[in-house]
Design a protein around this motif. Structure first.
Motif, short mmCIF file in Angstrom:
data_model
loop_
_atom_site.label_atom_id
_atom_site.label_comp_id
_atom_site.label_asym_id
_atom_site.label_seq_id
_atom_site.Cartn_x
_atom_site.Cartn_y
_atom_site.Cartn_z
N ILE A 1 10.36 3.81 -5.29
CA ILE A 1 9.73 2.76 -6.09
C ILE A 1 8.26 2.70 -5.73
CG2 ILE A 1 10.37 0.95 -4.41
CD1 ILE A 1 10.77 -0.91 -6.88
N SER A 2 7.43 2.65 -6.75
CA SER A 2 5.99 2.66 -6.56
C SER A 2 5.48 1.32 -6.04
CB SER A 2 5.31 2.99 -7.88
OG SER A 2 3.91 2.90 -7.75
N HIS B 1 2.16 7.78 -2.35
CA HIS B 1 2.46 7.89 -3.77
C HIS B 1 3.96 8.10 -3.96
CE1 HIS B 1 -1.82 8.15 -4.48
NE2 HIS B 1 -1.89 9.10 -3.57
N PRO B 2 4.52 7.63 -5.06
CA PRO B 2 5.96 7.78 -5.28
C PRO B 2 6.36 9.23 -5.53
CG PRO B 2 4.90 6.85 -7.22
CD PRO B 2 3.86 6.90 -6.16
N SER B 3 7.41 9.64 -4.88
CA SER B 3 7.90 11.01 -5.02
C SER B 3 9.27 11.11 -4.37
CB SER B 3 6.94 11.98 -4.34
OG SER B 3 7.48 13.29 -4.28
N GLY C 1 8.57 16.00 2.19
CA GLY C 1 7.37 16.32 2.94
C GLY C 1 6.18 15.41 2.68
N LEU C 2 6.26 14.59 1.64
CA LEU C 2 5.14 13.71 1.30
C LEU C 2 5.22 12.36 2.01
CD1 LEU C 2 4.74 14.40 -2.52
CD2 LEU C 2 3.53 15.44 -0.59
N TYR C 3 6.29 12.13 2.73
CA TYR C 3 6.49 10.83 3.36
C TYR C 3 6.05 10.88 4.83
CZ TYR C 3 8.62 8.90 -0.73
OH TYR C 3 8.81 8.41 -2.01
N TYR D 1 0.79 -1.23 0.00
CA TYR D 1 0.00 0.00 0.00
C TYR D 1 0.82 1.29 0.00
CZ TYR D 1 -3.96 -3.02 0.89
OH TYR D 1 -4.92 -3.98 0.77
N TYR D 2 2.13 1.19 0.15
CA TYR D 2 2.97 2.38 0.21
C TYR D 2 4.12 2.29 -0.78
CZ TYR D 2 0.69 3.73 4.57
OH TYR D 2 -0.24 4.11 5.50
N SER D 3 4.41 3.43 -1.35
CA SER D 3 5.65 3.54 -2.13
C SER D 3 6.80 3.79 -1.15
CB SER D 3 5.54 4.69 -3.13
OG SER D 3 4.52 4.41 -4.07
#
Length: 122
Positions: free
Chosen positions: A51-52, A101-103, A107-109, A31-33
């Motif tokens: 990695i996605s 989502h992959p990035s 800040g998105l983690y 469920y997580y990249s």
């Protein structure tokens, strides 16, 4: 709960290789990249690769493209970062992290491991 544990860091000479591991759970990989980040002394944390979770697509920063390879082993619930042709400027604490989502944006983690030191020096 998402848990991430890095390992594989160490001291290596310029031009050498290391493989970092990020151990987690099957739930996390489904469920997580997973991203790899690094932070050198006095510098901001930066994204290295990710990695996605769905299609396994990958992203690399320009500074490591062609030298680092991210991969995922679902049987071992582990994401790897193979680092070749290491340079002194690759010296940093390396972290793995999980995001929806992959990035390469820090800040998105949402979830982070404790980090593993990589030192490239002769």
């Amino acid at each position: 709960q998402v848990m991430l544990v890095e390992s594989g860091g160490g001291l290596v000479q310029p031009g050498g290789s290391l493989r970092l591991s990020c151990a987690t759970s099957r739930f996390t990989l489904d469920y997580y990249s997973i991203g790899w980040f690094r932070q050198a002394p006095g510098k901001e944390r930066e994204g290295v690769s990710c990695i996605s979770f769905d299609d396994g697509s990958t992203i690399y920063s320009d500074s490591v493209k062609g030298r680092f390879t991210i991969s995922r082993d679902n049987a071992k619930n582990t994401v790897y970062l193979q680092m070749n042709s290491l340079k002194p400027e690759d010296t940093a604490v390396y972290y793995c992290a999980a995001a929806p989502h992959p990035s390469l944006r820090v800040g998105l983690y949402n979830y982070w491991g404790q980090g593993t030191q990589v030192t490239v020096s002769s």
